[in-house]
Design a protein around this motif. Structure first.
Motif, PDB file in Angstrom:
ATOM      1  N   ASP A   1      50.561  93.856  49.801  1.00 21.45           N
ATOM      2  CA  ASP A   1      50.793  94.806  50.900  1.00 21.45           C
ATOM      3  C   ASP A   1      51.153  94.055  52.186  1.00 21.45           C
ATOM      4  O   ASP A   1      51.099  92.823  52.264  1.00 21.45           O
ATOM      5  N   GLU A   2      51.511  94.829  53.204  1.00 23.34           N
ATOM      6  CA  GLU A   2      51.985  94.244  54.461  1.00 23.34           C
ATOM      7  C   GLU A   2      50.901  93.409  55.152  1.00 23.34           C
ATOM      8  O   GLU A   2      51.170  92.328  55.678  1.00 23.34           O
ATOM      9  N   GLU A   3      49.655  93.881  55.155  1.00 23.38           N
ATOM     10  CA  GLU A   3      48.567  93.158  55.818  1.00 23.38           C
ATOM     11  C   GLU A   3      48.326  91.792  55.163  1.00 23.38           C
ATOM     12  O   GLU A   3      48.196  90.773  55.853  1.00 23.38           O
ATOM     13  N   THR A   4      48.293  91.780  53.837  1.00 23.19           N
ATOM     14  CA  THR A   4      48.102  90.519  53.111  1.00 23.19           C
ATOM     15  C   THR A   4      49.249  89.568  53.386  1.00 23.19           C
ATOM     16  O   THR A   4      49.049  88.354  53.566  1.00 23.19           O
ATOM     17  N   PHE A   5      50.460  90.117  53.412  1.00 22.20           N
ATOM     18  CA  PHE A   5      51.644  89.313  53.686  1.00 22.20           C
ATOM     19  C   PHE A   5      51.566  88.657  55.061  1.00 22.20           C
ATOM     20  O   PHE A   5      51.793  87.445  55.203  1.00 22.20           O
ATOM     21  N   GLU A   6      51.208  89.447  56.080  1.00 22.94           N
ATOM     22  CA  GLU A   6      51.168  88.917  57.447  1.00 22.94           C
ATOM     23  C   GLU A   6      50.081  87.863  57.616  1.00 22.94           C
ATOM     24  O   GLU A   6      50.290  86.828  58.255  1.00 22.94           O
ATOM     25  N   ILE A   7      48.904  88.094  57.040  1.00 25.69           N
ATOM     26  CA  ILE A   7      47.803  87.127  57.133  1.00 25.69           C
ATOM     27  C   ILE A   7      48.170  85.819  56.442  1.00 25.69           C
ATOM     28  O   ILE A   7      47.963  84.725  56.960  1.00 25.69           O
ATOM     29  N   THR A   8      48.749  85.947  55.233  1.00 24.55           N
ATOM     30  CA  THR A   8      49.123  84.760  54.464  1.00 24.55           C
ATOM     31  C   THR A   8      50.211  83.960  55.163  1.00 24.55           C
ATOM     32  O   THR A   8      50.132  82.727  55.262  1.00 24.55           O
ATOM     33  N   MET A   9      51.228  84.672  55.674  1.00 29.22           N
ATOM     34  CA  MET A   9      52.332  83.988  56.343  1.00 29.22           C
ATOM     35  C   MET A   9      51.870  83.311  57.636  1.00 29.22           C
ATOM     36  O   MET A   9      52.338  82.210  57.971  1.00 29.22           O
ATOM     37  N   ALA A  10      50.972  83.950  58.354  1.00 29.42           N
ATOM     38  CA  ALA A  10      50.451  83.351  59.594  1.00 29.42           C
ATOM     39  C   ALA A  10      49.712  82.046  59.289  1.00 29.42           C
ATOM     40  O   ALA A  10      49.867  81.042  59.994  1.00 29.42           O
ATOM     41  N   LYS A  11      48.913  82.076  58.217  1.00 27.63           N
ATOM     42  CA  LYS A  11      48.164  80.876  57.824  1.00 27.63           C
ATOM     43  C   LYS A  11      49.125  79.758  57.391  1.00 27.63           C
ATOM     44  O   LYS A  11      48.970  78.596  57.787  1.00 27.63           O
ATOM     45  N   LEU A  12      50.123  80.112  56.582  1.00 25.49           N
ATOM     46  CA  LEU A  12      51.092  79.118  56.116  1.00 25.49           C
ATOM     47  C   LEU A  12      51.921  78.560  57.270  1.00 25.49           C
ATOM     48  O   LEU A  12      52.268  77.385  57.288  1.00 25.49           O
ATOM     49  N   GLN A  13      52.228  79.411  58.257  1.00 22.56           N
ATOM     50  CA  GLN A  13      52.998  78.969  59.415  1.00 22.56           C
ATOM     51  C   GLN A  13      52.206  77.956  60.243  1.00 22.56           C
ATOM     52  O   GLN A  13      52.752  76.964  60.726  1.00 22.56           O
ATOM     53  N   GLU A  14      50.915  78.204  60.386  1.00 20.62           N
ATOM     54  CA  GLU A  14      50.048  77.253  61.095  1.00 20.62           C
ATOM     55  C   GLU A  14      50.014  75.911  60.368  1.00 20.62           C
ATOM     56  O   GLU A  14      50.097  74.848  60.987  1.00 20.62           O
ATOM     57  N   ASP A  15      49.869  75.984  59.044  1.00 20.52           N
ATOM     58  CA  ASP A  15      49.845  74.754  58.242  1.00 20.52           C
ATOM     59  C   ASP A  15      51.157  73.987  58.410  1.00 20.52           C
ATOM     60  O   ASP A  15      51.157  72.755  58.550  1.00 20.52           O
ATOM     61  N   LEU A  16      52.258  74.717  58.407  1.00 21.13           N
ATOM     62  CA  LEU A  16      53.574  74.086  58.519  1.00 21.13           C
ATOM     63  C   LEU A  16      53.750  73.425  59.882  1.00 21.13           C
ATOM     64  O   LEU A  16      54.297  72.314  59.978  1.00 21.13           O
ATOM     65  N   GLN A  17      53.270  74.071  60.940  1.00 22.37           N
ATOM     66  CA  GLN A  17      53.368  73.487  62.281  1.00 22.37           C
ATOM     67  C   GLN A  17      52.567  72.188  62.370  1.00 22.37           C
ATOM     68  O   GLN A  17      53.004  71.207  62.983  1.00 22.37           O
ATOM     69  N   GLY A  18      51.380  72.197  61.778  1.00 18.46           N
ATOM     70  CA  GLY A  18      50.559  70.995  61.766  1.00 18.46           C
ATOM     71  C   GLY A  18      51.228  69.862  61.019  1.00 18.46           C
ATOM     72  O   GLY A  18      51.208  68.698  61.466  1.00 18.46           O
ATOM     73  N   ILE A  19      51.846  70.177  59.890  1.00 17.79           N
ATOM     74  CA  ILE A  19      52.553  69.157  59.097  1.00 17.79           C
ATOM     75  C   ILE A  19      53.750  68.621  59.869  1.00 17.79           C
ATOM     76  O   ILE A  19      53.998  67.407  59.894  1.00 17.79           O
ATOM     77  N   ASP A  20      54.497  69.513  60.530  1.00 23.51           N
ATOM     78  CA  ASP A  20      55.671  69.090  61.311  1.00 23.51           C
ATOM     79  C   ASP A  20      55.262  68.155  62.450  1.00 23.51           C
ATOM     80  O   ASP A  20      55.971  67.192  62.765  1.00 23.51           O
ATOM     81  N   LEU A  21      54.128  68.445  63.079  1.00 24.24           N
ATOM     82  CA  LEU A  21      53.643  67.598  64.163  1.00 24.24           C
ATOM     83  C   LEU A  21      53.313  66.196  63.646  1.00 24.24           C
ATOM     84  O   LEU A  21      53.695  65.185  64.245  1.00 24.24           O
ATOM     85  N   GLN A  22      52.625  66.131  62.521  1.00 24.38           N
ATOM     86  CA  GLN A  22      52.285  64.840  61.926  1.00 24.38           C
ATOM     87  C   GLN A  22      53.536  64.081  61.483  1.00 24.38           C
ATOM     88  O   GLN A  22      53.615  62.862  61.619  1.00 24.38           O
ATOM     89  N   LEU A  23      54.519  64.811  60.970  1.00 24.63           N
ATOM     90  CA  LEU A  23      55.787  64.182  60.579  1.00 24.63           C
ATOM     91  C   LEU A  23      56.499  63.583  61.782  1.00 24.63           C
ATOM     92  O   LEU A  23      57.044  62.472  61.716  1.00 24.63           O
ATOM     93  N   SER A  24      56.479  64.307  62.903  1.00 25.81           N
ATOM     94  CA  SER A  24      57.126  63.831  64.123  1.00 25.81           C
ATOM     95  C   SER A  24      56.483  62.540  64.606  1.00 25.81           C
ATOM     96  O   SER A  24      57.175  61.582  64.978  1.00 25.81           O
ATOM     97  N   GLU A  25      55.155  62.492  64.598  1.00 24.06           N
ATOM     98  CA  GLU A  25      54.437  61.300  65.050  1.00 24.06           C
ATOM     99  C   GLU A  25      54.690  60.117  64.115  1.00 24.06           C
ATOM    100  O   GLU A  25      54.868  58.981  64.557  1.00 24.06           O
ATOM    101  N   CYS A  26      54.718  60.416  62.829  1.00 28.20           N
ATOM    102  CA  CYS A  26      54.936  59.362  61.832  1.00 28.20           C
ATOM    103  C   CYS A  26      56.337  58.773  61.969  1.00 28.20           C
ATOM    104  O   CYS A  26      56.525  57.552  61.928  1.00 28.20           O
ATOM    105  N   ASN A  27      57.332  59.622  62.157  1.00 30.13           N
ATOM    106  CA  ASN A  27      58.714  59.157  62.320  1.00 30.13           C
ATOM    107  C   ASN A  27      58.878  58.328  63.593  1.00 30.13           C
ATOM    108  O   ASN A  27      59.603  57.339  63.623  1.00 30.13           O
ATOM    109  N   GLN A  28      58.178  58.748  64.653  1.00 30.08           N
ATOM    110  CA  GLN A  28      58.265  58.031  65.922  1.00 30.08           C
ATOM    111  C   GLN A  28      57.680  56.629  65.785  1.00 30.08           C
ATOM    112  O   GLN A  28      58.244  55.651  66.277  1.00 30.08           O
TER     113      GLN A  28
END
Length: 335
Positions: free
Chosen positions: A218-245
């Motif tokens: 359902d829509e609620e499950t979708f939004e909660i799951t996507m929000a959590k995955l988006q947070e995880d992705l932002q954290g990974i992108d930040l670590q990738l940026s620092e590692c590349n630098q």
């Protein structure tokens, strides 16, 4: 009330962790604010101070309902308890709300040197009548008292053991380059792991969208799951940026270490308080200890580059002494 809740560190949390790390390295609050802003986290100086002094980030909860007694929380730690306490020492907190006070440059080793016996940080004071500065261990039964002049002289002597012999300058640069390259191999492995995690996270997001589009969730499950995955992705992108630098700065890091190690004593002795403390934390990440029995310092962990310098300097010194002794013996024979 949260029941069986799972807490995770989001992208802002990773940046706050970096703020604690920068503070441990001696970075000024104003510079920490600038670095955070570059990563997209904009804070006021008062808010940064609140964060750096809040035990919540070390895994503790303190509030009125608990009579202000700290209890272990269920949330993940942004910073270890030991590092949090070290930050409070840097901020010169004593109790309650920690306040940042102006530090006197006469005591650069304060809250850096610890007593060898009880492992607590030395404080500092001045005998005004005599105009003499002292470092002191405040633990009852110890109360080691050492003049600042002596501790500073001994620290300079310690730094001189890491001087680079001129004839080994080129060798030293190669050695430091090899050390950093080894570290970068580990970073490359971490980079590969982060890329894999990012790919997995993006795959989960794609599956989630498909399930939502096909009415499997359902829509609620979708939004909660996507929000959590988006947070995880932002954290990974930040670590990738620092590692590349970090991976892109090999030659710069070699030059910085080389210049610094050629002039350690003058850099520490004549620099600002901030410069001296940054140097201390860089050279000895876990601080150093004063042993009153030997009247000198003990080190448990030093910068890897320093260990190499000391070995090279020691070998070179021994070779010079042996050569000098041989020349002296030859002179005696010819006399």
């Amino acid at each position: 009330m949260w029941v069986n809740s799972t807490f995770t560190i989001n992208s802002d949390g990773y940046l706050i962790r970096k703020a604690f790390q920068w503070k441990l390295q001696g970075v000024a609050n104003c510079d920490i604010l600038k670095r955070l802003a570059l990563h997209g986290l904009h804070l006021r100086k008062q808010r940064l101070q609140e964060i750096l002094t809040n035990p919540f980030y070390s895994g503790l909860i303190v509030n009125k309902m608990l009579d202000y007694e700290p209890v272990e929380g269920k949330h993940p730690k942004i910073v270890s308890r030991e590092d949090f306490l070290r930050v409070q020492e840097i901020l010169k907190g004593r109790s309650g709300v920690y306040k940042h006070r102006k530090e006197t440059p006469r005591f650069p080793l304060k809250r850096f040197v610890r007593c060898w016996i009880d492992r607590t940080y030395f404080t500092a004071y001045t005998v005004k009548k005599k105009g003499i500065d002292y470092y002191k261990c405040n633990v009852d039964g110890c109360k080691t008292n050492v003049s600042a002049k002596k501790m500073h002289r001994k620290f300079e002597e310690l730094l001189r053991t890491y001087n680079i012999p001129l004839e080994l300058v080129s060798v030293f640069r190669d050695v430091i380059g090899n050390i950093i390259s080894t570290d970068q191999k580990e970073q490359k492995a971490a980079l590969s792991s982060l890329k894999k995690k990012k790919s997995e996270c993006e795959g989960k997001m794609k599956k989630c969208r498909i399930k939502y589009a096909t009415d499997m969730i359902d829509e609620e499950t979708f939004e909660i799951t996507m929000a959590k995955l988006q947070e995880d992705l932002q954290g990974i992108d930040l670590q990738l940026s620092e590692c590349n630098q970090d991976l892109s700065n090999l030659e710069t890091r070699i030059d910085e270490i080389f210049v610094m190690c050629c002039n350690l004593v003058n850099l520490w002795k004549n620099g600002t308080l901030e410069t001296s403390q940054k140097l201390q934390n860089l050279l000895f990440p876990n601080g150093i200890f004063w042993d009153k029995e030997i009247g000198g310092y003990r080190t448990e962990q030093e910068n890897r580059a320093l260990a190499v310098i000391q070995r090279i300097s020691s070998i070179c010194k021994n070779e010079k002494e042996e050569k000098s002794e041989k020349n002296s013996s030859l002179s005696d024979l010819c006399a």
